[in-house]
Design a protein around this motif. Structure first.
Motif, PDB file in Angstrom:
ATOM      1  N   TYR A   9     -32.961  52.319 -38.865  1.00 31.29           N
ATOM      2  CA  TYR A   9     -33.013  52.562 -40.314  1.00 31.29           C
ATOM      3  C   TYR A   9     -31.958  51.715 -41.034  1.00 31.29           C
ATOM      4  CZ  TYR A   9     -31.874  55.050 -44.656  1.00 31.29           C
ATOM      5  OH  TYR A   9     -31.579  55.369 -45.959  1.00 31.29           O
ATOM      6  N   LEU A  10     -30.717  51.764 -40.569  1.00 30.74           N
ATOM      7  CA  LEU A  10     -29.647  50.996 -41.216  1.00 30.74           C
ATOM      8  C   LEU A  10     -29.938  49.500 -41.198  1.00 30.74           C
ATOM      9  CD1 LEU A  10     -26.246  52.568 -40.067  1.00 30.74           C
ATOM     10  CD2 LEU A  10     -27.216  52.538 -42.359  1.00 30.74           C
ATOM     11  N   ASN A  11     -30.474  49.015 -40.082  1.00 30.74           N
ATOM     12  CA  ASN A  11     -30.737  47.580 -39.954  1.00 30.74           C
ATOM     13  C   ASN A  11     -31.836  47.094 -40.895  1.00 30.74           C
ATOM     14  OD1 ASN A  11     -28.753  46.734 -38.099  1.00 30.74           O
ATOM     15  ND2 ASN A  11     -29.916  47.653 -36.418  1.00 30.74           N
ATOM     16  N   ASN A  12     -32.581  48.015 -41.501  1.00 31.68           N
ATOM     17  CA  ASN A  12     -33.531  47.622 -42.548  1.00 31.68           C
ATOM     18  C   ASN A  12     -32.805  47.218 -43.827  1.00 31.68           C
ATOM     19  OD1 ASN A  12     -35.924  48.062 -41.105  1.00 31.68           O
ATOM     20  ND2 ASN A  12     -35.861  50.253 -41.554  1.00 31.68           N
ATOM     21  N   TYR A  13     -31.558  47.632 -43.961  1.00 30.57           N
ATOM     22  CA  TYR A  13     -30.794  47.404 -45.194  1.00 30.57           C
ATOM     23  C   TYR A  13     -29.581  46.502 -45.012  1.00 30.57           C
ATOM     24  CZ  TYR A  13     -33.646  51.333 -46.696  1.00 30.57           C
ATOM     25  OH  TYR A  13     -34.702  52.145 -46.983  1.00 30.57           O
ATOM     26  N   ILE A  14     -28.915  46.651 -43.868  1.00 35.66           N
ATOM     27  CA  ILE A  14     -27.716  45.843 -43.617  1.00 35.66           C
ATOM     28  C   ILE A  14     -27.722  45.364 -42.167  1.00 35.66           C
ATOM     29  CG2 ILE A  14     -26.204  46.872 -45.373  1.00 35.66           C
ATOM     30  CD1 ILE A  14     -25.040  48.695 -43.221  1.00 35.66           C
ATOM     31  N   ASP A  15     -27.108  44.209 -41.933  1.00 33.99           N
ATOM     32  CA  ASP A  15     -26.979  43.677 -40.574  1.00 33.99           C
ATOM     33  C   ASP A  15     -25.616  44.064 -40.032  1.00 33.99           C
ATOM     34  OD1 ASP A  15     -29.477  42.358 -40.491  1.00 33.99           O
ATOM     35  OD2 ASP A  15     -28.644  40.693 -41.673  1.00 33.99           O
ATOM     36  N   LEU A  16     -25.635  44.828 -38.940  1.00 36.84           N
ATOM     37  CA  LEU A  16     -24.391  45.233 -38.297  1.00 36.84           C
ATOM     38  C   LEU A  16     -24.129  44.338 -37.095  1.00 36.84           C
ATOM     39  CD1 LEU A  16     -24.874  49.116 -38.264  1.00 36.84           C
ATOM     40  CD2 LEU A  16     -23.356  47.819 -39.758  1.00 36.84           C
ATOM     41  N   THR A  17     -22.885  43.902 -36.960  1.00 35.37           N
ATOM     42  CA  THR A  17     -22.498  43.177 -35.755  1.00 35.37           C
ATOM     43  C   THR A  17     -22.370  44.189 -34.616  1.00 35.37           C
ATOM     44  OG1 THR A  17     -20.123  43.478 -36.114  1.00 35.37           O
ATOM     45  CG2 THR A  17     -21.165  41.538 -37.156  1.00 35.37           C
ATOM     46  N   ASP A  18     -22.264  43.706 -33.396  1.00 41.46           N
ATOM     47  CA  ASP A  18     -22.079  44.603 -32.252  1.00 41.46           C
ATOM     48  C   ASP A  18     -20.794  45.417 -32.409  1.00 41.46           C
ATOM     49  OD1 ASP A  18     -24.416  43.663 -31.169  1.00 41.46           O
ATOM     50  OD2 ASP A  18     -23.456  42.313 -29.721  1.00 41.46           O
ATOM     51  N   GLU A  19     -19.754  44.775 -32.926  1.00 39.55           N
ATOM     52  CA  GLU A  19     -18.478  45.470 -33.130  1.00 39.55           C
ATOM     53  C   GLU A  19     -18.622  46.576 -34.186  1.00 39.55           C
ATOM     54  OE1 GLU A  19     -13.936  44.613 -34.731  1.00 39.55           O
ATOM     55  OE2 GLU A  19     -15.286  42.909 -34.363  1.00 39.55           O
ATOM     56  N   GLU A  20     -19.324  46.276 -35.292  1.00 47.07           N
ATOM     57  CA  GLU A  20     -19.537  47.277 -36.342  1.00 47.07           C
ATOM     58  C   GLU A  20     -20.395  48.438 -35.831  1.00 47.07           C
ATOM     59  OE1 GLU A  20     -19.291  44.334 -40.248  1.00 47.07           O
ATOM     60  OE2 GLU A  20     -21.197  44.596 -39.191  1.00 47.07           O
ATOM     61  N   GLU A  21     -21.396  48.110 -35.032  1.00 46.86           N
ATOM     62  CA  GLU A  21     -22.234  49.169 -34.457  1.00 46.86           C
ATOM     63  C   GLU A  21     -21.397  50.080 -33.557  1.00 46.86           C
ATOM     64  OE1 GLU A  21     -25.856  49.355 -31.365  1.00 46.86           O
ATOM     65  OE2 GLU A  21     -26.212  47.998 -33.070  1.00 46.86           O
ATOM     66  N   ALA A  22     -20.488  49.502 -32.806  1.00 42.00           N
ATOM     67  CA  ALA A  22     -19.606  50.301 -31.934  1.00 42.00           C
ATOM     68  C   ALA A  22     -18.699  51.198 -32.776  1.00 42.00           C
ATOM     69  CB  ALA A  22     -18.790  49.387 -31.032  1.00 42.00           C
ATOM     70  N   LEU A  23     -18.167  50.674 -33.878  1.00 44.09           N
ATOM     71  CA  LEU A  23     -17.333  51.479 -34.777  1.00 44.09           C
ATOM     72  C   LEU A  23     -18.136  52.645 -35.340  1.00 44.09           C
ATOM     73  CD1 LEU A  23     -15.540  48.621 -36.774  1.00 44.09           C
ATOM     74  CD2 LEU A  23     -14.444  50.208 -35.187  1.00 44.09           C
ATOM     75  N   LEU A  24     -19.373  52.362 -35.729  1.00 42.28           N
ATOM     76  CA  LEU A  24     -20.245  53.391 -36.286  1.00 42.28           C
ATOM     77  C   LEU A  24     -20.554  54.469 -35.247  1.00 42.28           C
ATOM     78  CD1 LEU A  24     -21.895  54.194 -38.815  1.00 42.28           C
ATOM     79  CD2 LEU A  24     -23.786  52.885 -37.851  1.00 42.28           C
ATOM     80  N   ARG A  25     -20.916  54.036 -34.044  1.00 48.69           N
ATOM     81  CA  ARG A  25     -21.231  54.989 -32.974  1.00 48.69           C
ATOM     82  C   ARG A  25     -20.074  55.958 -32.715  1.00 48.69           C
ATOM     83  NH1 ARG A  25     -25.578  54.295 -29.659  1.00 48.69           N
ATOM     84  NH2 ARG A  25     -26.772  52.386 -29.933  1.00 48.69           N
ATOM     85  N   ALA A  26     -18.867  55.463 -32.867  1.00 49.78           N
ATOM     86  CA  ALA A  26     -17.680  56.287 -32.591  1.00 49.78           C
ATOM     87  C   ALA A  26     -17.433  57.334 -33.677  1.00 49.78           C
ATOM     88  CB  ALA A  26     -16.451  55.392 -32.441  1.00 49.78           C
ATOM     89  N   LYS A  27     -18.074  57.168 -34.845  1.00 43.91           N
ATOM     90  CA  LYS A  27     -17.783  58.051 -35.984  1.00 43.91           C
ATOM     91  C   LYS A  27     -18.937  58.970 -36.376  1.00 43.91           C
ATOM     92  CE  LYS A  27     -13.657  56.411 -36.812  1.00 43.91           C
ATOM     93  NZ  LYS A  27     -12.492  57.216 -36.440  1.00 43.91           N
ATOM     94  N   VAL A  28     -20.061  58.882 -35.682  1.00 49.33           N
ATOM     95  CA  VAL A  28     -21.199  59.747 -36.015  1.00 49.33           C
ATOM     96  C   VAL A  28     -21.453  60.748 -34.898  1.00 49.33           C
ATOM     97  CG1 VAL A  28     -22.249  57.930 -37.425  1.00 49.33           C
ATOM     98  CG2 VAL A  28     -23.028  58.258 -35.067  1.00 49.33           C
ATOM     99  N   VAL A  29     -22.122  61.833 -35.265  1.00 47.95           N
ATOM    100  CA  VAL A  29     -22.493  62.881 -34.311  1.00 47.95           C
ATOM    101  C   VAL A  29     -23.973  63.166 -34.470  1.00 47.95           C
ATOM    102  CG1 VAL A  29     -22.150  65.319 -33.705  1.00 47.95           C
ATOM    103  CG2 VAL A  29     -20.202  63.933 -34.431  1.00 47.95           C
ATOM    104  N   ARG A  30     -24.658  63.340 -33.363  1.00 43.34           N
ATOM    105  CA  ARG A  30     -26.065  63.769 -33.412  1.00 43.34           C
ATOM    106  C   ARG A  30     -26.069  65.273 -33.175  1.00 43.34           C
ATOM    107  NH1 ARG A  30     -31.431  60.958 -31.268  1.00 43.34           N
ATOM    108  NH2 ARG A  30     -32.788  62.775 -31.340  1.00 43.34           N
ATOM    109  N   ARG A  31     -26.771  65.994 -34.019  1.00 44.58           N
ATOM    110  CA  ARG A  31     -26.737  67.450 -33.936  1.00 44.58           C
ATOM    111  C   ARG A  31     -28.128  68.017 -34.174  1.00 44.58           C
ATOM    112  NH1 ARG A  31     -22.971  71.643 -37.032  1.00 44.58           N
ATOM    113  NH2 ARG A  31     -23.665  73.456 -35.865  1.00 44.58           N
ATOM    114  N   THR A  32     -28.421  69.121 -33.509  1.00 40.06           N
ATOM    115  CA  THR A  32     -29.704  69.802 -33.669  1.00 40.06           C
ATOM    116  C   THR A  32     -29.470  71.155 -34.339  1.00 40.06           C
ATOM    117  OG1 THR A  32     -30.616  68.728 -31.705  1.00 40.06           O
ATOM    118  CG2 THR A  32     -31.713  70.733 -32.467  1.00 40.06           C
ATOM    119  N   TYR A  33     -30.268  71.436 -35.350  1.00 40.16           N
ATOM    120  CA  TYR A  33     -30.261  72.736 -36.028  1.00 40.16           C
ATOM    121  C   TYR A  33     -31.622  73.381 -35.807  1.00 40.16           C
ATOM    122  CZ  TYR A  33     -26.021  71.522 -38.625  1.00 40.16           C
ATOM    123  OH  TYR A  33     -24.743  71.193 -38.980  1.00 40.16           O
TER     124      TYR A  33
END
Length: 194
Positions: A9-33
């Motif tokens: 979804y994000l890559n439809n709007y912005i291009d993330l480098t591998d380093e930026e993707e790693a930074l993002l992965r470290a700051k998000v959580v996947r959760r089920t409700y």
């Protein structure tokens, strides 16, 4: 943790480098409700923005008489939150509740602020998301003041066919600001007009 849907979804709007993707992965959580669980409750501070991977939510407030007023539905690849509470870190005016079992990507306020500094293009992306949400909200206000219930329903049905199929009719009636009985009459009229 699989966040591939979110990254696509994000890559439809912005291009993330591998380093930026790693930074993002470290700051998000996947959760089920689970169905009927609250993501945000009125009066609590909204601590995260939430990207829906699967499921459906409603955003609503309860008035003094205990009447529910739905202001928004959210489905896959949409965002859900109480944005006012989130940005100001003050008590929420709204509830966000799951209508179905729902999987989310969550980003906390602190983590999003950190990501804005680390990945400046992410801040621009979120600004664009908020701008679109604001415009949609303004258009809905204009429709509520200028169109009758039948016209509002036709627009809802045309604009959100995937939601119309998944959400109980009494919730759609609440969103439109009418009774479920009146919504039934409108739907009967529309069938008879075909």
């Amino acid at each position: 943790m699989d966040i591939s849907t979110f990254l696509t979804y994000l890559n439809n709007y912005i291009d993330l480098t591998d380093e930026e993707e790693a930074l993002l992965r470290a700051k998000v959580v996947r959760r089920t409700y689970l169905k009927n669980q609250y993501i945000v409750q009125q009066g609590d501070v909204c601590t995260s923005v939430n990207f829906i991977i699967s499921g459906c939510t409603k955003t609503f407030f309860m008035d003094a008489e205990g009447q529910e007023h739905i202001v928004m539905f959210s489905i896959e690849e949409w965002w859900t939150s109480d944005l006012g509470s989130f940005t100001s870190q003050t008590p929420s005016d709204f509830n966000v509740q799951c209508i179905e079992n729902t999987q989310l990507i969550q980003i906390t306020y602190q983590n999003l602020e950190t990501l804005y500094r680390q990945i400046p293009k992410l801040e621009r992306f979120f600004r664009k998301i908020v701008e679109r949400a604001f415009v949609a909200s303004q258009k809905r206000i204009i429709r509520n003041f200028s169109l009758d219930a039948k016209e509002r329903y036709k627009i809802f049905e045309h604009t959100y066919p995937r939601i119309n199929q998944r959400v109980p009719q009494y919730m759609i009636a609440s969103y439109l600001g009418i009774s479920k009985e009146f919504l039934s009459k409108i739907k009967s009229q529309l069938i008879n007009e075909q």
